[in-house]
Design a protein around this motif. Structure first.
Motif, PDB file in Angstrom:
ATOM      1  N   GLU A   1     -14.690  -9.756 -24.064  1.00  0.00           N
ATOM      2  CA  GLU A   1     -13.582 -10.588 -23.581  1.00  0.00           C
ATOM      3  C   GLU A   1     -13.562 -10.608 -22.052  1.00  0.00           C
ATOM      4  O   GLU A   1     -13.427 -11.676 -21.444  1.00  0.00           O
ATOM      5  CB  GLU A   1     -12.265 -10.012 -24.120  1.00  0.00           C
ATOM      6  CG  GLU A   1     -11.138 -11.010 -24.104  1.00  0.00           C
ATOM      7  CD  GLU A   1      -9.820 -10.370 -24.554  1.00  0.00           C
ATOM      8  OE1 GLU A   1      -9.865  -9.313 -25.247  1.00  0.00           O
ATOM      9  OE2 GLU A   1      -8.764 -10.920 -24.189  1.00  0.00           O
ATOM     10  N   ARG A   2     -13.717  -9.438 -21.449  1.00  0.00           N
ATOM     11  CA  ARG A   2     -13.713  -9.399 -19.979  1.00  0.00           C
ATOM     12  C   ARG A   2     -14.959 -10.072 -19.409  1.00  0.00           C
ATOM     13  O   ARG A   2     -14.909 -10.700 -18.353  1.00  0.00           O
ATOM     14  CB  ARG A   2     -13.555  -7.962 -19.474  1.00  0.00           C
ATOM     15  CG  ARG A   2     -12.077  -7.519 -19.529  1.00  0.00           C
ATOM     16  CD  ARG A   2     -11.804  -6.250 -18.762  1.00  0.00           C
ATOM     17  NE  ARG A   2     -12.389  -5.116 -19.451  1.00  0.00           N
ATOM     18  CZ  ARG A   2     -13.274  -4.291 -18.938  1.00  0.00           C
ATOM     19  NH1 ARG A   2     -13.683  -4.453 -17.693  1.00  0.00           N
ATOM     20  NH2 ARG A   2     -13.758  -3.299 -19.652  1.00  0.00           N
TER      21      ARG A   2
ATOM     22  N   THR B   1     -15.748 -17.418 -16.784  1.00  0.00           N
ATOM     23  CA  THR B   1     -14.870 -18.570 -16.516  1.00  0.00           C
ATOM     24  C   THR B   1     -14.498 -18.602 -15.036  1.00  0.00           C
ATOM     25  O   THR B   1     -14.531 -19.654 -14.391  1.00  0.00           O
ATOM     26  CB  THR B   1     -13.593 -18.468 -17.387  1.00  0.00           C
ATOM     27  OG1 THR B   1     -13.996 -18.389 -18.761  1.00  0.00           O
ATOM     28  CG2 THR B   1     -12.683 -19.664 -17.180  1.00  0.00           C
ATOM     29  N   GLU B   2     -14.165 -17.421 -14.503  1.00  0.00           N
ATOM     30  CA  GLU B   2     -13.800 -17.325 -13.086  1.00  0.00           C
ATOM     31  C   GLU B   2     -14.969 -17.742 -12.185  1.00  0.00           C
ATOM     32  O   GLU B   2     -14.803 -18.528 -11.242  1.00  0.00           O
ATOM     33  CB  GLU B   2     -13.382 -15.873 -12.785  1.00  0.00           C
ATOM     34  CG  GLU B   2     -12.756 -15.672 -11.424  1.00  0.00           C
ATOM     35  CD  GLU B   2     -12.532 -14.187 -11.082  1.00  0.00           C
ATOM     36  OE1 GLU B   2     -12.461 -13.867  -9.894  1.00  0.00           O
ATOM     37  OE2 GLU B   2     -12.463 -13.360 -12.020  1.00  0.00           O
TER      38      GLU B   2
ATOM     39  N   GLU C   1     -14.101 -13.745 -19.504  1.00  0.00           N
ATOM     40  CA  GLU C   1     -13.115 -14.076 -18.457  1.00  0.00           C
ATOM     41  C   GLU C   1     -13.794 -14.191 -17.088  1.00  0.00           C
ATOM     42  O   GLU C   1     -13.518 -15.119 -16.325  1.00  0.00           O
ATOM     43  CB  GLU C   1     -12.041 -12.979 -18.371  1.00  0.00           C
ATOM     44  CG  GLU C   1     -10.950 -13.089 -19.433  1.00  0.00           C
ATOM     45  CD  GLU C   1     -10.062 -11.836 -19.483  1.00  0.00           C
ATOM     46  OE1 GLU C   1      -9.322 -11.714 -20.467  1.00  0.00           O
ATOM     47  OE2 GLU C   1     -10.145 -10.982 -18.544  1.00  0.00           O
TER      48      GLU C   1
ATOM     49  N   THR D   1     -18.478  -7.645 -13.953  1.00  0.00           N
ATOM     50  CA  THR D   1     -17.107  -8.153 -13.796  1.00  0.00           C
ATOM     51  C   THR D   1     -16.426  -7.685 -12.509  1.00  0.00           C
ATOM     52  O   THR D   1     -15.304  -8.082 -12.231  1.00  0.00           O
ATOM     53  CB  THR D   1     -16.226  -7.732 -15.003  1.00  0.00           C
ATOM     54  OG1 THR D   1     -16.203  -6.301 -15.057  1.00  0.00           O
ATOM     55  CG2 THR D   1     -16.784  -8.276 -16.314  1.00  0.00           C
TER      56      THR D   1
END
Lengths: 214, 214
Positions: free
Chosen positions: A36-37, A43-44, A40, A10
């Motif tokens: 969750e991270r 998606t990014e 995220e 991440t």
């Protein structure tokens, strides 16, 4: 099952490489301590370069065909201790650099194993560890319109794994993989990152290196 | 008085740089522990690239405007102890790399100061030490018909000396000098030599590096 799983994916380096691999048609899973991270970040990453990107826990990423470690050095030992069984005998790529920003100087932490790549090999004794991708600027990787310049120097004691990671590197347009020899040579490749960060600071650039004459 | 004096200049790296500097119109003196071997090296260097080349003792070379140290690392401390007074406050370029060929591996000796360049600064506290020219292949330098490729990364804590050594590097056709920042960064530049020697060995080449994006 994803082609490439990122352990600690991440941060900018993990996301940047994930953008490029997904853009090149590989399926990618971005692992994190928090599902969750991870999701995220996926998606990014898909938003930047498209492709088949999912996110999850580091344990989910450890199920991929090939593993890329982009955990900050400070979290390396703890993170990998929990994943040794899941990773088993796979190819594990170390993109980790133990940078040290203490005292206004940019250097490398003197690690007991000589390099982060060798430390990963000690932590994951059954895997085939390959040092690679330490010297690419995350900012350039994340900007998919930017042709990434620079060579990826690839080091491993497992010649078959080394050849596979050279192929992986060359899936990224503009990148050449260069055989750097044994895993212990990663020490100097990790040092090149410290060199580049210093060059970037004094020249206000985002530099990479190329090996000429190969 | 010569423009450039080589301390320990009778090895391939010293002779190779001397060939290029003399060819570029600088006057050069090649120093040695033996005046006879210094003179022999000067004859050889002038025979390859022409120019104004003389040879002598290391103490004679220490009288030049700018000093380049190309002593093997093992002889560094002893050689420089005798020359501190003669060198004084001059610019001293360290091209030394403490390579270690033990156990079949090519690495760098862990030195107390972090790099050969920093050790030279400790040994010659009044001088302005600049790390440079560590990464150029002697074989290419000695072959004057061969355009030398590669960047010379230049590190120093003295900005004026750093700028002068960038200019010196760029007297060699095909070479660009790149500001690498403080002298302590020489540690990583010296590591690049170990990296290149490993790359040379596995790929059977004579490689150099270029910094892209500067």
């Amino acid at each position: 099952l994803a082609d490439v799983g990122f352990i600690g994916g991440t941060g900018p380096e993990g996301k940047g490489l994930a953008v490029r691999f997904a853009h090149a048609g590989l399926s990618v899973i971005i692992g994190s301590r928090s599902a969750e991270r991870g999701a995220e970040a996926a998606t990014e990453v898909a938003g930047i370069g498209g492709g088949n990107v999912t996110g999850g826990m580091n344990l989910d990423a450890a199920a991929a065909d090939m593993i890329v470690v982009t955990v900050p050095y400070s979290g390396l030992a703890d993170t990998l201790a929990d994943l040794e069984e899941a990773i088993g005998e796979k190819i594990v790529v170390s993109a980790v650099v133990p940078l040290n920003f203490g005292g206004g100087r940019i250097g490398v932490i003197d690690t007991a194993d000589g390099s982060a790549a060798q430390e990963i090999q000690r932590l994951l004794p059954r895997s085939s560890v390959v040092g690679a991708f330490q010297n690419l600027a995350a900012g350039h990787l994340l900007d998919v319109a930017h042709l990434v310049e620079g060579d990826v120097i690839v080091c491993s004691d497992d010649k078959e794994a080394l050849a596979k990671v050279i192929e992986l590197a060359q899936r990224i347009e503009g990148i050449r993989g260069v055989n750097g020899g044994p895993l212990a040579v990663s020490r100097f490749v990790e040092g090149v990152t410290a060199l580049l960060v210093n060059i970037n600071r004094v020249n206000k650039v985002e530099a990479a290196i190329k090996v000429v004459g190969v």
